[in-house]
Scaffold this active site. Structure first.
Site, PDB file in Angstrom:
ATOM      1  N   ARG A   1       0.846  -1.198   0.000  1.00 20.58           N
ATOM      2  CA  ARG A   1       0.000   0.000   0.000  1.00 20.58           C
ATOM      3  C   ARG A   1       0.882   1.249   0.000  1.00 20.58           C
ATOM      4  O   ARG A   1       1.958   1.271   0.596  1.00 20.58           O
ATOM      5  CB  ARG A   1      -0.867  -0.041   1.267  1.00 20.58           C
ATOM      6  CG  ARG A   1      -1.834   1.118   1.447  1.00 20.58           C
ATOM      7  CD  ARG A   1      -2.977   1.047   0.491  1.00 20.58           C
ATOM      8  NE  ARG A   1      -4.102   1.882   0.905  1.00 20.58           N
ATOM      9  CZ  ARG A   1      -5.064   2.271   0.072  1.00 20.58           C
ATOM     10  NH1 ARG A   1      -5.035   1.921  -1.203  1.00 20.58           N
ATOM     11  NH2 ARG A   1      -6.074   2.994   0.505  1.00 20.58           N
TER      12      ARG A   1
ATOM     13  N   THR B   1      -9.879   0.523  -9.617  1.00 21.48           N
ATOM     14  CA  THR B   1      -8.936  -0.437  -9.016  1.00 21.48           C
ATOM     15  C   THR B   1      -9.014  -1.657  -9.921  1.00 21.48           C
ATOM     16  O   THR B   1      -9.800  -1.695 -10.860  1.00 21.48           O
ATOM     17  CB  THR B   1      -9.375  -0.767  -7.564  1.00 21.48           C
ATOM     18  OG1 THR B   1      -9.232   0.401  -6.749  1.00 21.48           O
ATOM     19  CG2 THR B   1      -8.574  -1.882  -6.920  1.00 21.48           C
TER      20      THR B   1
ATOM     21  N   ASN C   1      -6.271   4.197  -7.335  1.00 28.16           N
ATOM     22  CA  ASN C   1      -7.472   4.821  -6.771  1.00 28.16           C
ATOM     23  C   ASN C   1      -8.484   5.138  -7.859  1.00 28.16           C
ATOM     24  O   ASN C   1      -8.982   4.228  -8.474  1.00 28.16           O
ATOM     25  CB  ASN C   1      -7.155   6.026  -5.893  1.00 28.16           C
ATOM     26  CG  ASN C   1      -8.298   6.304  -4.924  1.00 28.16           C
ATOM     27  OD1 ASN C   1      -9.085   5.414  -4.613  1.00 28.16           O
ATOM     28  ND2 ASN C   1      -8.415   7.526  -4.448  1.00 28.16           N
TER      29      ASN C   1
ATOM     30  N   GLU D   1      -4.216   8.220  -4.067  1.00 27.49           N
ATOM     31  CA  GLU D   1      -4.651   7.429  -2.913  1.00 27.49           C
ATOM     32  C   GLU D   1      -4.716   8.252  -1.625  1.00 27.49           C
ATOM     33  O   GLU D   1      -5.302   7.794  -0.636  1.00 27.49           O
ATOM     34  CB  GLU D   1      -3.672   6.264  -2.746  1.00 27.49           C
ATOM     35  CG  GLU D   1      -4.288   4.954  -2.365  1.00 27.49           C
ATOM     36  CD  GLU D   1      -4.951   4.230  -3.528  1.00 27.49           C
ATOM     37  OE1 GLU D   1      -6.162   4.020  -3.446  1.00 27.49           O
ATOM     38  OE2 GLU D   1      -4.266   3.865  -4.489  1.00 27.49           O
TER      39      GLU D   1
ATOM     40  N   GLY E   1     -13.853  -1.476  -6.973  1.00 26.40           N
ATOM     41  CA  GLY E   1     -15.154  -0.898  -6.635  1.00 26.40           C
ATOM     42  C   GLY E   1     -15.150  -0.031  -5.396  1.00 26.40           C
ATOM     43  O   GLY E   1     -16.209   0.252  -4.830  1.00 26.40           O
ATOM     44  N   GLY E   2     -13.967   0.395  -4.942  1.00 25.82           N
ATOM     45  CA  GLY E   2     -13.901   1.311  -3.807  1.00 25.82           C
ATOM     46  C   GLY E   2     -14.600   0.739  -2.592  1.00 25.82           C
ATOM     47  O   GLY E   2     -14.414  -0.427  -2.235  1.00 25.82           O
TER      48      GLY E   2
HETATM   49  N1  GLY Z   1      -8.309   3.047  -3.411  1.00 31.64           N
HETATM   50  C1  GLY Z   1      -9.343   2.180  -3.038  1.00 31.64           C
HETATM   51  C2  GLY Z   1      -9.074   1.451  -1.796  1.00 31.64           C
HETATM   52  O1  GLY Z   1      -7.939   1.140  -1.505  1.00 31.64           O
HETATM   53  O2  GLY Z   1      -9.989   1.175  -1.064  1.00 31.64           O
END
Ligand code: GLY
Length: 560
Positions: free
Chosen positions: A97, A371, A391, A410, A462-463
């Protein structure tokens, strides 16, 4: 202005996700791959055929997606790869991340009055966290792979040099990012030649990205985080108002974490721990639902209880979750069956609980998503569920000149102010506030389902909706659904705030819809389908492997 741009980004995502026939493959086979783009699936096949394992294939697929699906993920972003190593039985979450730059600060996106500044968490290099994906690829390859990076990155380098066709998704995405992209001459030169966005069918070559990939292949992480690429990244970012330093890049570290496991109806859900919110949310939801005899209830009540469990899980996400290196989270409590029992006492079978009545946070609104996910199983039983992101569509729409790397946006996944919604309408609190070197909370949820029946490897973009999509698919797998049925399921979602159930057409029967409304749920029909789930399953009894790619996307699968 900002809200409408966010809405536009969401619309692009949803238009792109229009239903087509489900793509699935099945057969008496031992290996399976499902990805969001046929060329990424071919890259994985090529590497398995060359003697690579699932981890090598994961490197090849992730790098290929960075080239062929630049709307969604890339070297400028981050990733979670969930691994199962067959020989040891070990399961690991490789956390690549992004992190906040060293000069980031708690209120960096607020104005003098303490209000959010429009657009700065989404557009341009100030929106970008320090990328983790390149370090993650090197880590995967060196610690788990059998083949050198020069081999596993070769398909991506070839695609970048020979060129790839612009997809409809890229065309649609560009229409809405064109204005933002003009702030990045390197991005505009590539995607808006002569000021005009490229269109589906055009062929794009990525010589700068190919060179960056070659440096990564040749020098490992130093090929990206040190030397000329690092210098180009920092120079480009700082010239355009960003705050990255060479030290930020040099200090970036991949972290291996223990996945979280939750039992539900005879299966184990293995998923990502914080800084992903997926694993905790699954534990929360399935521990709540495990206390009901769902099979004995009408389907409207089953869905009502699932929505109520989602509401509570997303509430806890907003309040408690963040980067474990920075916040102390009450995970023992959140993961405990006793906590779930307490949650059940607040759930009524005949009535929705208004979110405002749960202790928690209030929200302001916004929207946007993108994503990517892939699933791989190799003939030895190694598996990878990989979810990668920059993102929203095309991330920050910024390329540092000379690198070919689209930077993520992000930083928008942090809670820039308690109760202020991000691009996914998610709210958060101090646990997910900005601090230098901190990982922003994610919803990415690469997941394994394991039971006497076999294994499912799954995930989706899908966030905020990633979590609800995966959990609905997990419920279906527990009910006997196969890979193809899982990806095609009609979806519904509740995330605490806004206090509404967003659903795809067909997710509820007319009777269920009337029943849910009678209980007080506000139902909001999603104007389009959403998600792009990739599933590979292995059947324990027959050894049969199946792979399925979401009918809403343009992905592809292979089984052999
Ligand atoms: N950028 C989407 C997530 O990591 O939730």
């Amino acid at each position: 202005m900002l809200l409408s741009r966010r809405l536009c980004l969401l619309l692009v995502a949803l238009v792109w996700a229009m239903p087509v026939a489900a793509k699935a493959a099945r057969g008496a086979a031992q290996a399976g791959i499902a990805t969001a783009h046929p060329l990424a699936t071919r890259a994985g096949e090529e590497i398995l055929a060359a003697g690579g394992n699932a981890f090598d294939a994961a490197v090849a697929i992730s790098a290929a997606l960075a080239v062929v699906e630049p709307t969604a993920s890339g070297l400028g972003g981050g990733a979670f790869w969930l691994l199962h190593e067959a020989k040891s039985g070990r399961q690991i979450l490789v956390d690549a991340r992004e992190v906040a730059p060293g000069a980031a600060s708690h209120d960096m996106y607020l104005d003098a009055q303490g209000q959010p500044r429009a657009g700065v968490t989404l557009n341009g290099p100030l929106a970008a966290g320090i990328p983790g994906a390149p370090a993650g690829l090197v880590h995967l390859a060196r610690r788990y792979g059998r083949l050198p990076l020069a081999k596993t990155l070769a398909p991506a380098i070839r695609y970048a040099e020979e060129g790839v066709e612009v997809t409809r998704a890229m065309e649609l995405g560009l229409r809405f990012r064109a204005a933002d992209a003009r702030g990045s001459p390197a991005f505009a030169a590539l995607y808006l030649p002569g000021g005009k966005p490229v269109v589906a069918g055009d062929v794009l070559r990525f010589p700068d990205l190919a060179r960056t990939l070659r440096r990564l292949a040749g020098a490992g992480r130093a090929g990206f985080y040190e030397g000329p690429v690092a210098q180009q990244l920092v120079d480009g970012v700082r010239a355009a108002g960003g705050i990255w330093t060479l030290d930020d890049l040099a200090r970036y570290a991949v972290i291996e974490r223990q996945p979280l496991r939750t039992g539900y109806r005879g299966m184990t859900i293995v998923s990502a721990p914080p800084p992903s919110s997926g694993g905790v949310a699954f534990a929360n939801v399935f521990n709540i639902l495990g206390g009901y005899d769902l099979a004995g209830l009408a389907t409207v009540d089953q869905k009502h209880l699932t929505i109520e469990a989602m509401r509570r899980a997303y509430r806890d996400r907003a309040i408690y979750l963040g980067d474990p290196a920075f916040v102390t989270m009450p995970l023992d409590r959140l993961l405990s069956p006793f906590y779930a029992a307490g949650q059940r006492t607040s759930i009524l079978l005949d009535r929705a609980t208004p979110s405002i009545q749960l202790s928690g946070l209030l929200a302001e609104a916004g929207e946007g998503t993108n994503t990517t996910h892939f699933s791989v199983l190799d003939p030895r039983g190694n598996r990878v569920a990989g979810t990668m992101s920059i993102n929203t569509w095309f991330g920050s729409a910024f390329i540092a000149p000379g690198t070919g790397v689209i930077l993520n946006n992000e930083m928008d996944d942090f809670s820039i102010k308690t109760g202020v919604a991000n691009g996914f309408n998610l709210i958060g609190a101090e646990a997910n506030s900005i601090a230098p070197g901190k990982r922003m909370l994610s919803s990415m949820s690469p997941t394994f389902l394991e039971s006497g029946r076999g294994v499912a490897i799954l995930g989706t973009p899908g966030g905020s909706r990633i979590i609800s999509m995966v959990l609905i698919a997990a419920q279906a797998w527990a009910d006997g659904a196969d890979a193809r049925q899982m990806v095609a399921l009609k979806r519904y979602h509740h995330q605490y705030f806004p206090d509404a159930v967003v659903y795809e057409d067909g997710a509820f029967t007319p009777e269920e819809q009337a029943g849910l409304e009678a209980k007080g749920h506000e139902l909001e029909l999603s104007s389009r389908s959403y998600g792009n789930m990739q599933v590979v399953t292995w059947d324990r009894a027959t050894g049969r492997v199946e792979a399925a790619s979401d009918p809403r996307g343009a992905g592809d699968v292979t089984v052999y």
